[in-house]
Design a protein around this motif. Structure first.
Motif, PDB file in Angstrom:
ATOM      1  N   ALA A 347      28.215  43.902  39.829  1.00 31.17           N
ATOM      2  CA  ALA A 347      27.064  44.717  39.421  1.00 31.17           C
ATOM      3  C   ALA A 347      27.505  45.902  38.579  1.00 31.17           C
ATOM      4  CB  ALA A 347      26.302  45.201  40.654  1.00 31.17           C
ATOM      5  N   LYS A 366      17.837  51.521  40.779  1.00 32.31           N
ATOM      6  CA  LYS A 366      18.467  50.372  41.449  1.00 32.31           C
ATOM      7  C   LYS A 366      17.683  49.081  41.244  1.00 32.31           C
ATOM      8  CE  LYS A 366      20.889  53.073  44.947  1.00 32.31           C
ATOM      9  NZ  LYS A 366      21.078  53.329  46.399  1.00 32.31           N
ATOM     10  N   LYS A 367      16.356  49.194  41.211  1.00 30.70           N
ATOM     11  CA  LYS A 367      15.539  47.994  41.001  1.00 30.70           C
ATOM     12  C   LYS A 367      15.809  47.395  39.627  1.00 30.70           C
ATOM     13  CE  LYS A 367      10.792  46.253  40.891  1.00 30.70           C
ATOM     14  NZ  LYS A 367       9.348  46.625  40.870  1.00 30.70           N
ATOM     15  N   ARG A 369      18.474  47.918  37.783  1.00 31.77           N
ATOM     16  CA  ARG A 369      19.866  47.447  37.783  1.00 31.77           C
ATOM     17  C   ARG A 369      19.967  46.053  38.403  1.00 31.77           C
ATOM     18  NH1 ARG A 369      23.562  49.995  42.221  1.00 31.77           N
ATOM     19  NH2 ARG A 369      22.176  48.607  43.398  1.00 31.77           N
ATOM     20  N   ASP A 370      19.383  45.887  39.576  1.00 25.00           N
ATOM     21  CA  ASP A 370      19.477  44.604  40.279  1.00 25.00           C
ATOM     22  C   ASP A 370      18.797  43.490  39.491  1.00 25.00           C
ATOM     23  OD1 ASP A 370      20.840  45.923  42.229  1.00 25.00           O
ATOM     24  OD2 ASP A 370      19.150  46.074  43.622  1.00 25.00           O
ATOM     25  N   GLN A 374      20.890  40.236  38.235  1.00 29.49           N
ATOM     26  CA  GLN A 374      20.476  38.906  38.705  1.00 29.49           C
ATOM     27  C   GLN A 374      20.043  38.016  37.541  1.00 29.49           C
ATOM     28  OE1 GLN A 374      20.853  37.519  41.502  1.00 29.49           O
ATOM     29  NE2 GLN A 374      21.248  39.200  42.913  1.00 29.49           N
ATOM     30  N   THR A 387      26.433  40.269  44.305  1.00 25.40           N
ATOM     31  CA  THR A 387      26.621  41.170  43.161  1.00 25.40           C
ATOM     32  C   THR A 387      27.650  42.252  43.484  1.00 25.40           C
ATOM     33  OG1 THR A 387      24.809  42.617  43.886  1.00 25.40           O
ATOM     34  CG2 THR A 387      24.261  40.805  42.377  1.00 25.40           C
ATOM     35  N   GLN A 388      28.004  42.401  44.762  1.00 21.15           N
ATOM     36  CA  GLN A 388      28.991  43.400  45.168  1.00 21.15           C
ATOM     37  C   GLN A 388      30.393  42.815  45.280  1.00 21.15           C
ATOM     38  OE1 GLN A 388      28.131  46.706  45.317  1.00 21.15           O
ATOM     39  NE2 GLN A 388      26.281  45.780  44.445  1.00 21.15           N
TER      40      GLN A 388
END
Length: 481
Positions: A347, A366-367, A369-370, A374, A387-388
């Motif tokens: 990520a 964060k939303k 980014r995710d 994805q 993702t981590q």
């Protein structure tokens, strides 16, 4: 029979890296070990080299069962591994590196430098290598450093030598020197385990090939009884009918034009153009100046002279930040040092270029980014546990796709790919070609630097050939052979 590895199994938490794998090596033989990234090749070699302990199975050398639980044990059994990443000390001499950790001493216990220089001269002469024992390793080309690694192994009477991707950074001339050295080792009865993603090399240098897939043993074949297509099918478990994916589509207007670009000591008078929906190749030998031109376009080496036009408008690029703002993306040849932060997460790496876009006030959205991460994991078919996951844990092909996703998230107009398939397996290569094809259909302009001639011939619409820092020719697709 020099080496037998029988029923080798090795598991890590949640992963069966090797499942009942067999491998053998004869004296004087080059035995290729083949498989996609993640097939288990590295794990098997690390078991042999004493880096990992096998969960089950046994290793026999010259028919005798041996226990190899450390690198020291491997050395005692005359096993040496030459890793893809050079393991030399750059600011020490050739002689000091050859004897590193096993220095010669006189009868008083002091270093016998004269004896080490004398022995280094002898081995350099034996291998016909034009080096001096007093030269600093940092001054040598990657190819010559590779030969120093080999000479180091041979000097200490290695009987089993593992070469992991030995030609990945070598020029054609250096590769020929390497192959001559391998043949010399064969005459001495040394057995060589050879790992390479360049299948064409195997037909030149290998006697047998063993194929692994998903940690399991698939087959061992004599190289003269198998075709390139057979090897690929056994490696990936399916037939790659469209290995080079290149569809015909309309090519748009000019995206980039370069006129008379020069950088003192690197390249001179470089002029070319690229259009939307087109793949423009840059071909030439290692050292021809291709990478330097691309880094100049990206602002790493601002040019001394020349003009750059984007969509007909002259632009001046003095830094990578300026290139990014103009819509130019650059995927470097050396992804591990220049394209990724290996010890950070998928990520983190995926949003490096677009970080400014997803920061709200002083915090990361964060939303957003995710969703970005994805989206590119799905669209590029990146295989990750989460993702981590740390980047260093991914295969070469998946690392390359993360670098690609990082730049695609910024919607570039011009995408520069420098050796985009170096060090990745055939399945991942096919996926990269497919992604390139999709991008050109969407109108992205791609410039590809590659030393793989089949890649250049099958993927490019036009090719500029470079030599000694200058463009020597421009060829259209129908002229390529």
């Amino acid at each position: 029979m020099l080496l037998e590895m029988v029923g080798i199994s090795k598991s890590f938490p949640g992963v069966k890296a090797l499942q009942n794998v067999n491998f053998s090596l004869r004296a004087g033989e080059v035995h290729a070990l083949l498989g996609e990234n993640g097939a288990g090749k590295s794990t098997l070699i690390r078991v042999l080299g004493g880096i990992y302990a096998a969960d089950s199975g046994e290793i026999r050398i010259k028919g005798q069962r041996v226990s190899i639980s450390s690198v020291t044990d491997a050395h005692k059994n005359a096993i040496r591994i030459i890793h893809q990443e050079i393991m030399l000390v750059p600011y020490r001499t050739v002689a000091e590196n050859i004897f590193l950790g096993q220095e010669l001493r006189d009868r008083f216990g002091f270093l016998d430098k004269k004896a080490m220089l004398r022995e280094t001269w002898r081995i350099l002469k034996e291998f016909g290598v034009d080096l001096k024992p007093q030269q600093m390793v940092a001054e040598l080309s990657i190819g010559m450093q590779q030969l120093v690694e080999i000479m180091k192994a041979v000097f200490f009477d290695a009987q089993i030598i593992v070469m992991d991707e030995p030609t990945s950074s070598l020029s054609e001339k250096e590769t020929k020197i390497l192959f001559s050295t391998i043949r010399l080792l064969q005459q001495k009865g040394v057995g060589i385990i050879y790992i390479s993603h360049k299948l064409s090399e195997l037909f030149t240098i290998a006697h047998r090939v063993t194929i692994l897939r998903d940690g399991a043993y698939i087959d061992t074949l004599n190289i003269d009884k198998v075709s390139n297509e057979n090897l690929i099918e056994k490696m990936v478990g399916r037939e790659l009918t469209k290995y080079y994916i290149k569809t015909d589509h309309s090519i748009g207007n000019e995206s980039l034009r370069v006129e008379g670009l020069s950088k003192n000591g690197m390249f001179s008078n470089i002029s070319f153009r690229a259009r939307y929906g087109e793949i423009v190749g840059f071909s030439g030998l290692v050292g021809a100046g291709r990478t330097e031109v691309m880094k100049s376009l990206f602002g790493v080496y601002p040019p001394d002279n020349g003009k750059i036009f984007l969509e007909g408008r002259q632009i001046r690029i003095h830094s990578p930040r300026g290139a990014i703002a103009a819509g130019i993306a650059y995927i470097p040849e050396n992804r591990k040092d220049e394209g990724l932060v290996l010890m950070n997460t998928v990520a983190f790496n995926m949003i490096l270029v677009t970080l400014r876009q997803i920061i709200r006030f002083i915090c990361v959205d964060k939303k957003m980014r995710d969703e970005t991460v994805q989206r590119y994991i799905r669209s590029l078919n990146i295989k990750v546990s989460s993702t981590q996951q740390t980047m260093s844990k991914l295969s070469g092909g998946n690392q390359q796709k993360v670098v690609l996703g990082k730049w695609l998230a910024n919607n570039p107009k011009v995408l520069i790919l420098d050796e985009p398939t170096r060090g990745i397996d055939v399945g991942a290569k096919s996926e990269i070609y497919g992604i390139m094809n999709q991008l050109t259909q969407r109108g992205v302009s791609i410039i590809m630097v590659s030393s793989e001639l089949p890649e250049i011939i099958n993927m490019c619409d036009r090719v500029y050939v470079m030599g000694e820092g200058k463009i020597r020719a421009m060829l259209h697709r129908e002229e390529l052979s």
